[in-house]
Design a protein around this motif. Structure first.
Motif, PDB file in Angstrom:
ATOM      1  N   GLU A   1      11.597 -20.924   5.962  1.00 25.01           N
ATOM      2  CA  GLU A   1      11.461 -21.446   4.609  1.00 25.01           C
ATOM      3  C   GLU A   1      12.832 -21.547   3.982  1.00 25.01           C
ATOM      4  O   GLU A   1      13.716 -20.724   4.242  1.00 25.01           O
ATOM      5  CB  GLU A   1      10.559 -20.542   3.760  1.00 25.01           C
ATOM      6  CG  GLU A   1       9.113 -20.524   4.232  1.00 25.01           C
ATOM      7  CD  GLU A   1       8.248 -19.583   3.407  1.00 25.01           C
ATOM      8  OE1 GLU A   1       8.823 -18.902   2.529  1.00 25.01           O
ATOM      9  OE2 GLU A   1       7.030 -19.541   3.630  1.00 25.01           O
ATOM     10  N   ALA A   2      13.021 -22.575   3.156  1.00 24.30           N
ATOM     11  CA  ALA A   2      14.299 -22.794   2.477  1.00 24.30           C
ATOM     12  C   ALA A   2      14.023 -23.169   1.033  1.00 24.30           C
ATOM     13  O   ALA A   2      13.020 -23.821   0.724  1.00 24.30           O
ATOM     14  CB  ALA A   2      15.096 -23.909   3.172  1.00 24.30           C
ATOM     15  N   ARG A   3      14.907 -22.740   0.150  1.00 22.51           N
ATOM     16  CA  ARG A   3      14.762 -23.007  -1.276  1.00 22.51           C
ATOM     17  C   ARG A   3      15.904 -23.891  -1.760  1.00 22.51           C
ATOM     18  O   ARG A   3      17.021 -23.817  -1.246  1.00 22.51           O
ATOM     19  CB  ARG A   3      14.727 -21.699  -2.073  1.00 22.51           C
ATOM     20  CG  ARG A   3      13.521 -20.833  -1.705  1.00 22.51           C
ATOM     21  CD  ARG A   3      13.407 -19.626  -2.602  1.00 22.51           C
ATOM     22  NE  ARG A   3      12.238 -18.828  -2.245  1.00 22.51           N
ATOM     23  CZ  ARG A   3      11.007 -19.058  -2.685  1.00 22.51           C
ATOM     24  NH1 ARG A   3      10.790 -20.063  -3.523  1.00 22.51           N
ATOM     25  NH2 ARG A   3       9.989 -18.296  -2.325  1.00 22.51           N
ATOM     26  N   PHE A   4      15.590 -24.699  -2.793  1.00 23.67           N
ATOM     27  CA  PHE A   4      16.559 -25.656  -3.300  1.00 23.67           C
ATOM     28  C   PHE A   4      17.682 -24.941  -4.036  1.00 23.67           C
ATOM     29  O   PHE A   4      17.485 -23.914  -4.690  1.00 23.67           O
ATOM     30  CB  PHE A   4      15.878 -26.648  -4.248  1.00 23.67           C
ATOM     31  CG  PHE A   4      14.977 -27.622  -3.552  1.00 23.67           C
ATOM     32  CD1 PHE A   4      15.487 -28.799  -3.022  1.00 23.67           C
ATOM     33  CD2 PHE A   4      13.624 -27.361  -3.423  1.00 23.67           C
ATOM     34  CE1 PHE A   4      14.655 -29.696  -2.373  1.00 23.67           C
ATOM     35  CE2 PHE A   4      12.786 -28.260  -2.777  1.00 23.67           C
ATOM     36  CZ  PHE A   4      13.308 -29.427  -2.253  1.00 23.67           C
ATOM     37  N   GLU A   5      18.873 -25.504  -3.908  1.00 26.43           N
ATOM     38  CA  GLU A   5      19.997 -25.049  -4.715  1.00 26.43           C
ATOM     39  C   GLU A   5      19.897 -25.704  -6.092  1.00 26.43           C
ATOM     40  O   GLU A   5      19.784 -26.916  -6.200  1.00 26.43           O
ATOM     41  CB  GLU A   5      21.321 -25.418  -4.053  1.00 26.43           C
ATOM     42  CG  GLU A   5      21.623 -24.630  -2.787  1.00 26.43           C
ATOM     43  CD  GLU A   5      23.005 -24.955  -2.250  1.00 26.43           C
ATOM     44  OE1 GLU A   5      23.575 -26.007  -2.649  1.00 26.43           O
ATOM     45  OE2 GLU A   5      23.527 -24.166  -1.440  1.00 26.43           O
ATOM     46  N   GLY A   6      19.942 -24.905  -7.133  1.00 26.09           N
ATOM     47  CA  GLY A   6      19.798 -25.450  -8.481  1.00 26.09           C
ATOM     48  C   GLY A   6      18.343 -25.763  -8.787  1.00 26.09           C
ATOM     49  O   GLY A   6      17.412 -25.205  -8.206  1.00 26.09           O
ATOM     50  N   ASP A   7      18.134 -26.683  -9.711  1.00 23.89           N
ATOM     51  CA  ASP A   7      16.783 -27.061 -10.111  1.00 23.89           C
ATOM     52  C   ASP A   7      16.091 -27.838  -9.008  1.00 23.89           C
ATOM     53  O   ASP A   7      16.666 -28.780  -8.439  1.00 23.89           O
ATOM     54  CB  ASP A   7      16.820 -27.893 -11.397  1.00 23.89           C
ATOM     55  CG  ASP A   7      17.358 -27.084 -12.578  1.00 23.89           C
ATOM     56  OD1 ASP A   7      17.242 -25.848 -12.521  1.00 23.89           O
ATOM     57  OD2 ASP A   7      17.902 -27.703 -13.514  1.00 23.89           O
ATOM     58  N   ALA A   8      14.877 -27.463  -8.713  1.00 24.72           N
ATOM     59  CA  ALA A   8      14.118 -28.153  -7.674  1.00 24.72           C
ATOM     60  C   ALA A   8      13.617 -29.489  -8.207  1.00 24.72           C
ATOM     61  O   ALA A   8      13.077 -29.559  -9.309  1.00 24.72           O
ATOM     62  CB  ALA A   8      12.946 -27.299  -7.215  1.00 24.72           C
ATOM     63  N   PRO A   9      13.780 -30.574  -7.454  1.00 24.08           N
ATOM     64  CA  PRO A   9      13.253 -31.872  -7.898  1.00 24.08           C
ATOM     65  C   PRO A   9      11.727 -31.867  -7.837  1.00 24.08           C
ATOM     66  O   PRO A   9      11.123 -31.110  -7.068  1.00 24.08           O
ATOM     67  CB  PRO A   9      13.842 -32.854  -6.877  1.00 24.08           C
ATOM     68  CG  PRO A   9      14.073 -32.028  -5.653  1.00 24.08           C
ATOM     69  CD  PRO A   9      14.444 -30.657  -6.141  1.00 24.08           C
ATOM     70  N   PRO A  10      11.076 -32.690  -8.639  1.00 19.54           N
ATOM     71  CA  PRO A  10       9.604 -32.704  -8.671  1.00 19.54           C
ATOM     72  C   PRO A  10       9.009 -33.435  -7.478  1.00 19.54           C
ATOM     73  O   PRO A  10       8.311 -34.445  -7.622  1.00 19.54           O
ATOM     74  CB  PRO A  10       9.306 -33.415  -9.993  1.00 19.54           C
ATOM     75  CG  PRO A  10      10.469 -34.318 -10.209  1.00 19.54           C
ATOM     76  CD  PRO A  10      11.662 -33.596  -9.655  1.00 19.54           C
TER      77      PRO A  10
END
Length: 335
Positions: free
Chosen positions: A313-322
């Protein structure tokens, strides 16, 4: 002597052959230079996933009102839905009545046992007894003086003394009646009544808390992802009525083949690409499974090892796009 058209054709053929030789030579040089080089790694394949909040009622009841629909953006403490609280409202009325009753009983024990009018009558009786005692006391003193001087008989003295003692006892009795009328209840009874008031207040607060929790609010900002029940439907305690996706709760789930597992570690940056995705999306690996997801019963060769894949699993850097949940994506090492 060649015709001018023949000269032009001969010159074209020479240039064509020279160009073909150059192309073949370049292809041979590229093939030799790339011999032994590993092929470019294929991108990881995954999809967008969200950590949604499943929100349901605390108690089993019928949904009275649904305030949102799927796709609605809500802020923290915005109303989501409300359960039917008609039965709890009746329970609150009963709790309020029990509290009023307990308070009245406590006030009655704390107050005097008799009404003010009754106390006034008893106090008038005390005054009358005091007057009677004053009269008989004076008569006793006169008869005592006469008896000492041997003027009055002993019978008169004894009669005056008995009358004085009688009125003194009557005065003491009248005073005890007046004092008893002004006493409150016993300390044990008052303590029990105070405990009953506290219990009734706790019962009222409990039912008011239950009524307040029947109106379910958003625990945090987000987007309503799905609605599972509608107004009028019965829902058991804890059963989700809707799912809420908070901002930043999107992540990428993908599967890494076993041969490429050594080059993948938590914190590694990966570039994300998908159909119509904005450029420059980067995620960081946040989780890497320690067990294979799809494992053959026996590994026969190195080629079979490539079938082993590990969930990551990986998470977005900064705000996640919709990005919509379930959207397929490709991931490659980020520069």
């Amino acid at each position: 002597m060649l015709h001018p058209a023949g000269e032009e054709l001969k010159s074209f053929m020479i240039r064509f052959v020279a160009l073909a030789v150059l192309i073949v030579a370049a292809a041979l040089w590229y093939g030799v230079s790339q011999r032994g080089q590993p092929p470019a790694a294929a991108p990881f394949q995954g999809y967008v996933e969200g950590e949604t909040l499943l929100i349901g009622p605390v108690e089993a009841e019928r949904i009275a009102h649904l305030a949102v629909e799927a796709g609605a953006a809500v802020r923290k403490d915005d109303p989501l839905f409300r359960m039917d609280a008609a039965l709890m409202e009746l329970q609150r009325a009963e709790a309020v009545a029990r509290l009023d009753q307990a308070r009245a009983q406590l006030a009655n024990l704390r107050s005097a046992l008799s009404r003010p009018e009754q106390i006034a009558v008893l106090q008038a009786g005390v005054a009358r007894a005091e007057a009677a005692l004053a009269l008989t006391q004076a008569e006793f003193e006169r008869q005592s003086a006469l008896s000492d001087r041997r003027i009055a008989s002993h019978a008169q003295f004894d009669q005056a003394k008995a009358a004085r003692d009688r009125d003194a006892a009557a005065l003491a009795e009248a005073r005890r009646h007046a004092d008893a009328a002004q006493l409150s209840g016993r300390s044990g009874d008052i303590a029990a009544a105070e405990a009953a008031v506290a219990a009734a207040e706790a019962a009222r607060r409990q039912i008011e808390t239950r009524i307040a929790r029947a109106a379910v609010l958003a625990p945090q900002a987000g987007v309503v992802q799905d609605v599972f029940f509608r107004a009028g439907e019965m829902v058991v305690a804890g059963q989700p009525v809707l799912s809420l996706l908070p901002p930043g709760a999107r992540k990428i789930r993908f599967y890494a083949p076993e041969p490429r597992l050594a080059g993948l570690a938590p914190g590694a940056r990966l570039a994300v690409s998908c159909d119509n995705c904005p450029a420059g999306l980067v995620v960081r690996v946040a989780f890497l499974s320690k067990e294979a997801e799809f494992t053959p019963p026996v590994i026969f060769s190195e080629q079979e090892r490539a079938k082993l894949v590990f969930k990551a699993e990986a998470r977005f850097e900064g705000d996640a796009p919709p990005l919509p949940l379930g959207l397929p994506v490709s991931l490659a090492p980020a520069p």
